[in-house]
Design a protein around this motif. Structure first.
Motif, PDB file in Angstrom:
ATOM      1  N   PHE A  82      35.199  40.662  47.759  1.00  0.00           N
ATOM      2  CA  PHE A  82      35.521  42.011  47.029  1.00  0.00           C
ATOM      3  C   PHE A  82      36.957  42.101  46.747  1.00  0.00           C
ATOM      4  O   PHE A  82      37.435  42.609  45.943  1.00  0.00           O
ATOM      5  N   PHE A  83      37.979  41.509  47.503  1.00  0.00           N
ATOM      6  CA  PHE A  83      39.415  41.355  47.185  1.00  0.00           C
ATOM      7  C   PHE A  83      39.582  40.512  46.112  1.00  0.00           C
ATOM      8  O   PHE A  83      40.313  40.754  45.219  1.00  0.00           O
ATOM      9  N   THR A  92      36.981  42.327  42.745  1.00  0.00           N
ATOM     10  CA  THR A  92      37.194  43.874  42.440  1.00  0.00           C
ATOM     11  C   THR A  92      38.689  44.307  42.656  1.00  0.00           C
ATOM     12  O   THR A  92      39.050  44.981  41.465  1.00  0.00           O
ATOM     13  N   VAL A  93      39.431  43.710  43.515  1.00  0.00           N
ATOM     14  CA  VAL A  93      40.867  44.086  43.523  1.00  0.00           C
ATOM     15  C   VAL A  93      41.465  43.191  42.807  1.00  0.00           C
ATOM     16  O   VAL A  93      42.714  43.613  42.311  1.00  0.00           O
ATOM     17  N   VAL A  95      42.863  40.165  43.425  1.00  0.00           N
ATOM     18  CA  VAL A  95      43.788  39.301  44.190  1.00  0.00           C
ATOM     19  C   VAL A  95      43.475  37.848  43.935  1.00  0.00           C
ATOM     20  O   VAL A  95      42.181  37.622  43.854  1.00  0.00           O
TER      21      VAL A  95
END
Lengths: 424, 337
Positions: free
Chosen positions: B126-127, B130-131, B133
């Motif tokens: 997810f990180f 989607t984000v 990082v």
């Protein structure tokens, strides 16, 4: 017994853990920015684990000479931890360069083998010197509560050292992170700066393991840097914000781990400081990653939605303007823009409230205001096309809606000059 | 074996006596003189370690080749949270005592390990995706955060950090026959998964683009590897602790890479070399206890033995060893191959 905020800095029992953790967090977050931007965040994880055998060795050799509460002992532990993390670093480099071991495999191999050796050394103490063994164990998860005033001074000194190193070598750090070829062309030794950078990382890790612990140190390096990355616009700001967030999480972690158990008197309710500091730091980080204005996930999603609806509004106005008599029914709009009925209704409602539209014989008709707006939109789109054609190397503006009124004015003048030039 | 009182036959054995006693015991086991119930702690430890070597032989090789060892490291850390949650979920139903781990039944532990593996992998993905990082930072922040939550929960609900320390360091002396069950189960699981999907795992490892183009989902196999990793961690945490199990994953493939480049041989050697290491470890720890009266951490010793074995291989490996190269350079006669 209750504590106010100021007593955390003055109370003889509380001030050492609080100030110590704050200094430690700030220094680790300063170094963390470097590590993060060099994309070697997991180096911190490896280095913190490799410092563990140093701690075990220092305790088992020096505990016989110094009393565990003396100041020299603190120095000895720090020094040995530093040495062993440097040794671990050399091992990682050696494996990578000489034997072409993958980067991550070398890191994990060295970290787990050094940690295992540390466990072995510590277990030697377990039965014979239980007190010393406990002391080694505290470095696993960190134990800020037993820090003394001497720790404040050591950590302050190391913090100032790291701060000075970052300030003095700021230019070199900037080059190291962003453009190493430029650095080489200037004749600055990349290798020495790189070594210094790794040396600072070792130092920050060693400072941190006392309060956050060997296992969680990596998070303390990453979290503040990542938080700062969300809002910082330059490297300087990133250092500043990282230091700020590090310091805040250091303080809050201490504050909560002391004050929350106070709310439940009578129970033996304990919150460990090290994990609390880390939890605060990472919750801050998660919050900023998701909610912070320019780069946060939610913010980005929202602004994308906003632009989408703006485009729909513009297209509707353009469509109605192009119809004969500036008249269009809701069905025609729905067909033209291929959107759902509900959405079309919603868009028309917005346009009505802005007084761009009025009802005429059951269909929508543009008002004067609306026609003016539609003409503006047409103009704006044309100028955007002009910008894309004539300024194709300019990449300051990525979308139509980034254009400012001043720029539009400039573009209009430019257009005027360009297309009237041929006539003269 | 008088009156069911098991006297440890390895008592007062030194390094070499251990092996002679072991061989007579194995003979006895084969001929049926010694039943499974008569196994003493040293033998249980040995069997558990061998089972772990067997399960991590497949897993470790693919983890190293897919460059996922840092993800494995993350799983090793977050499994603590899984264990703690398993205990917390169980504690209302059973009379839980901090000192005894016996109620941690296999099913619950495996389920919790599955959940933590999925949670960790999901958060990291997810990180990362989607984000947006960077990968290393997203791994680092997720696992340290989950680990910190685990430590806080441990201290909150057990009032001491004992379980935490034991889960980290392992307590090999507390093993009993029940632990053999879970290790056996996990190693069978690993074995069956990797033999059934061997072709797919190899194609996903060496050419992810090709495999996704012929319709093999790369991320499905990544998730599968992560789940298997966490199951192995669960099997290992009582024996060697969640942090040191990483050595089981990383060291064997690295050691065997010094000897061969063939994937099948690497997998075989990744079982044989650490198995030798486990024999040496158990007998050495017995040796230290007998000769110096020092009980030392077996898991620490195990890691150190693996470390030393790897160092020896670095020096002496016929392929690229430091000492071998030095000899080859300094010998007056050049061997033409």
């Amino acid at each position: 017994m209750s504590f106010d905020l100021i007593s955390f800095f003055t109370d003889p029992v509380l001030r050492a853990p609080t100030l110590g953790s704050i200094f430690m967090c700030i220094s680790s977050s300063l170094v963390g920015v470097l590590v993060f931007l060099r994309k070697r965040s997991l180096l911190g994880e490896a280095l913190s684990h490799t410092s563990y055998p140093g701690v075990a060795l220092a305790v088992s050799t020096f505990a016989a000479f110094f009393s565990p509460s003396s100041d020299g002992f603190v120095f000895a532990i720090l020094f040995f931890a530093f040495l062993s993390s440097v040794l671990g670093l050399l091992c990682i480099d050696f494996l990578k360069k000489r034997f072409r071991v993958y980067d991550d495999a070398a890191l994990t191999f060295v970290l787990s083998s050094f940690f295992g050796i540390g466990v072995l050394l510590a277990s030697r103490l377990q039965t014979t010197h239980a007190v010393w063994y406990k002391q080694v164990q505290t470095f696993l998860y960190g134990q800020a509560a037993t820090m003394r005033d001497v720790h404040i001074f050591i950590y302050l000194a190391l913090f100032i050292f790291i701060l000075l190193a970052v300030l003095i070598l700021y230019k070199n750090i900037q080059m190291l992170i962003f453009d190493q070829n430029y650095m080489r062309s200037l004749g600055v030794q990349v290798r020495y700066t790189e070594m210094l950078f790794v040396f600072l990382t070792c130092l920050a890790v060693v400072v941190g393991i006392r309060s956050v612990g060997v296992v969680m140190m990596a998070g303390m390096l990453i979290a503040p840097a990542l938080t700062a990355r969300c809002i910082a616009k330059s490297l300087k700001q990133m250092f500043l914000f990282a230091a700020l967030f590090g310091g805040v999480s250091g303080f809050l972690g201490n504050y909560l781990s002391v004050s929350v158990p106070e709310l439940f008197p009578g129970t033996r309710f304990v919150l460990p400081t090290g994990p609390m500091i880390l939890i605060i730091a990472s919750v801050l980080c998660f919050a900023f990653l998701i909610f912070s204005p320019p780069n946060g996930l939610l913010w980005k999603k929202l602004s994308r939605k906003k632009i989408k609806s703006k485009i729909l509004l513009d297209e509707t106005l353009k469509f109605i303007y192009s119809r004969p008599g500036k008249l269009a029914s809701i069905f025609q709009i729905k067909e033209e823009l291929s959107i759902s009925f509900l959405r079309a209704y919603f868009i028309l409602w917005i346009l009505f409230t802005k007084r761009f539209l009025m009802l005429k014989n059951g269909s929508c008709c543009l008002t004067k205001r609306g026609s003016k707006k539609a003409i503006d939109i047409f103009k704006c789109h044309r100028l955007w096309g002009l910008y894309l054609i004539d300024f194709e190397n300019d990449c300051r503006y990525s979308s139509l809606y980034d254009l400012t009124p001043e720029l539009l004015k400039d573009l209009q003048e430019f257009e005027h000059v360009k297309y009237n030039h041929g006539e003269k | 074996m008088m009156l069911g009182l098991h006297l440890n036959p390895y008592k007062n054995c030194d390094f070499f006596e251990f092996f002679s006693v072991l061989s007579t015991r194995v003979l006895g086991l084969i001929t049926g003189q010694i039943g499974l119930a008569d196994l003493v702690s040293d033998e249980i430890q040995l069997l558990v370690l061998l089972g772990l070597c067997f399960s991590s032989a497949f897993l470790g090789v693919f983890l190293v080749l897919k460059r996922m060892t840092m993800m494995a490291n993350a799983i090793c850390h977050t499994i603590l949270l899984g264990i703690v949650l398993a205990v917390l979920v169980l504690s209302p139903f059973f009379n839980f005592q901090a000192s005894s781990n016996s109620i941690l039944s296999m099913k619950i532990l495996l389920m919790s390990s599955l959940c933590t593996a999925l949670l960790t992998t999901f958060l990291m993905e997810f990180f990362k995706q989607t984000v947006k990082v960077q990968e290393d930072a997203s791994i680092g922040i997720v696992f340290t955060f989950l680990f910190a939550v685990g430590v806080v929960l441990v201290t909150l609900f057990t009032k001491n950090i004992h379980i935490g320390t034991e889960a980290i360091m392992g307590n090999i002396d507390a093993l009993d026959v029940d632990d053999l069950q879970i290790v056996l189960f996990v190693s069978l699981m690993n074995f069956s998964f990797f033999t059934v999907f061997y072709k797919r795992f190899t194609s996903v490892t060496f050419d992810p683009l090709f495999s996704s183009s012929i319709g093999i989902s790369v991320s499905f196999y990544n998730y599968m590897i992560m789940v298997l990793t966490s199951a192995t961690c669960i099997a290992a945490f009582r024996a060697v602790g969640v942090l040191l199990v990483l050595m089981f994953f990383v060291a064997p493939p690295l050691m065997s890479r010094m000897l061969t480049n063939n994937l099948r041989s690497i997998i075989c050697l990744s079982f044989i070399l650490p198995a030798i290491g486990s024999f040496i470890t158990i007998s050495l720890s017995r040796h230290f206890l007998t000769v110096y009266q020092v009980p030392i951490s077996t898991s620490g010793l195990l890691v150190t033995v693996f470390f030393v074995m790897y160092l020896l291989l670095l020096l002496l490996s016929p392929k690229n060893g430091l000492f071998t190269n030095f000899l080859a350079k300094s010998l007056p006669i050049k061997v033409i191959d």
